[in-house]
Design a protein around this motif. Structure first.
Motif, PDB file in Angstrom:
ATOM      1  N   ASP A 103     -25.276 -46.985   2.313  1.00  0.00           N
ATOM      2  CA  ASP A 103     -26.388 -47.841   2.058  1.00  0.00           C
ATOM      3  C   ASP A 103     -27.627 -47.051   1.510  1.00  0.00           C
ATOM      4  O   ASP A 103     -28.606 -47.595   1.290  1.00  0.00           O
ATOM      5  N   THR A 104     -27.556 -45.765   1.635  1.00  0.00           N
ATOM      6  CA  THR A 104     -28.638 -45.073   1.088  1.00  0.00           C
ATOM      7  C   THR A 104     -28.275 -43.542   0.489  1.00  0.00           C
ATOM      8  O   THR A 104     -27.088 -43.108   0.686  1.00  0.00           O
ATOM      9  N   ASP A 106     -34.544 -48.424  -4.345  1.00  0.00           N
ATOM     10  CA  ASP A 106     -34.069 -47.972  -5.354  1.00  0.00           C
ATOM     11  C   ASP A 106     -35.317 -48.420  -6.703  1.00  0.00           C
ATOM     12  O   ASP A 106     -35.598 -47.416  -7.300  1.00  0.00           O
ATOM     13  N   SER A 160     -21.146 -51.831  -1.825  1.00  0.00           N
ATOM     14  CA  SER A 160     -21.074 -53.181  -1.292  1.00  0.00           C
ATOM     15  C   SER A 160     -20.718 -53.935  -2.470  1.00  0.00           C
ATOM     16  O   SER A 160     -20.065 -55.207  -2.219  1.00  0.00           O
ATOM     17  N   ASN A 191     -23.955 -46.081  -7.817  1.00  0.00           N
ATOM     18  CA  ASN A 191     -23.328 -47.432  -7.425  1.00  0.00           C
ATOM     19  C   ASN A 191     -23.667 -47.793  -5.838  1.00  0.00           C
ATOM     20  O   ASN A 191     -24.452 -47.072  -5.297  1.00  0.00           O
ATOM     21  N   HIS A 192     -23.402 -49.108  -5.783  1.00  0.00           N
ATOM     22  CA  HIS A 192     -23.716 -49.650  -4.704  1.00  0.00           C
ATOM     23  C   HIS A 192     -22.265 -50.073  -4.009  1.00  0.00           C
ATOM     24  O   HIS A 192     -21.506 -50.761  -4.535  1.00  0.00           O
ATOM     25  N   SER A 252     -32.469 -52.513  -4.445  1.00  0.00           N
ATOM     26  CA  SER A 252     -33.415 -52.673  -3.282  1.00  0.00           C
ATOM     27  C   SER A 252     -34.754 -52.266  -3.640  1.00  0.00           C
ATOM     28  O   SER A 252     -35.147 -51.529  -4.714  1.00  0.00           O
ATOM     29  N   GLY A 309     -22.288 -52.156  -9.839  1.00  0.00           N
ATOM     30  CA  GLY A 309     -21.605 -52.934  -8.646  1.00  0.00           C
ATOM     31  C   GLY A 309     -20.027 -53.340  -8.958  1.00  0.00           C
ATOM     32  O   GLY A 309     -19.509 -52.465  -9.859  1.00  0.00           O
ATOM     33  N   GLU A 311     -22.801 -44.051  -1.918  1.00  0.00           N
ATOM     34  CA  GLU A 311     -23.599 -44.113  -2.985  1.00  0.00           C
ATOM     35  C   GLU A 311     -23.606 -42.745  -3.496  1.00  0.00           C
ATOM     36  O   GLU A 311     -23.681 -41.623  -2.746  1.00  0.00           O
ATOM     37  N   ILE A 364     -27.626 -49.614 -12.008  1.00  0.00           N
ATOM     38  CA  ILE A 364     -26.806 -49.741 -10.739  1.00  0.00           C
ATOM     39  C   ILE A 364     -25.480 -50.406 -10.901  1.00  0.00           C
ATOM     40  O   ILE A 364     -25.388 -51.661 -11.598  1.00  0.00           O
TER      41      ILE A 364
END
Length: 178
Positions: free
Chosen positions: A100-101, A138, A129, A126-127, A135, A163, A75, A161
């Motif tokens: 993820d964080t 977020d 995934s 960005n994520h 989340s 993706g 991220e 965000i």
């Protein structure tokens, strides 16, 4: 004679060692600072005004994804600086996290924006995934940053965000309040 030369060599080696390992002490006097642009990010006329999440996402895909520092596997939080008429003035990288964080502090988010004279900012991250849904973290961080921006009189216009291939706006989802 040999012993004296050996002692001198040891002293010289210690002096060299200290020179390269000890950090420089900061002087007691203040310093003069300046902010310098790292590189120009030319954008087409239709992308100069950031009044919609799609334009922020387009800016990300044009300038951030192609930057040398960008790593799509973790991220990355970018702050987009806007003037009073929502024209893009520039951006800066705040933090890079894990898959993820990401660690975010309001001081780091607003520092460059305040120095650059931004009237408002757009948060973007960005994520890895590929799923752009926010989340709980977020949403919580966004609300904290909105409150910080209100104190500093620097509006947080949106949090987008990114993706693959979609994007998501927390303002459009109703997480912003006035």
């Amino acid at each position: 004679m040999v012993r004296v030369n050996d002692e001198r060599n040891i002293v010289q080696q210690l002096e060299l060692f200290r020179e390269f390992t000890l950090p420089r002490r900061r002087t007691k006097h203040p310093a003069e600072w300046r902010v310098v642009a790292m590189r120009e990010c030319p954008i087409p006329k239709h992308m100069q005004i950031c009044d919609a999440p799609q334009r922020a996402a387009d800016y990300w895909r044009t300038h951030v994804e192609n930057a040398a520092y960008f790593n799509p596997e973790v991220e990355c939080l970018i702050v987009l600086h806007l003037n009073i008429r929502r024209r893009i003035r520039g951006h800066h990288l705040v933090s890079m996290g894990t898959n993820d964080t990401i660690l975010v502090h309001p001081r780091e988010v607003f520092r460059a924006a305040l120095i650059a004279g931004a009237a408002s900012i757009v948060l973007m991250h960005n994520h890895p995934s590929g799923e752009p849904q926010p989340s709980e973290a977020d949403i919580r961080v966004t609300r904290d940053l909105i409150r910080g921006g209100q104190l500093l009189k620097t509006e947080v216009a949106d949090h987008v965000i990114i993706g693959r291939p979609d994007h998501c706006s927390l303002r459009e989802l109703g997480y912003f309040y006035t």
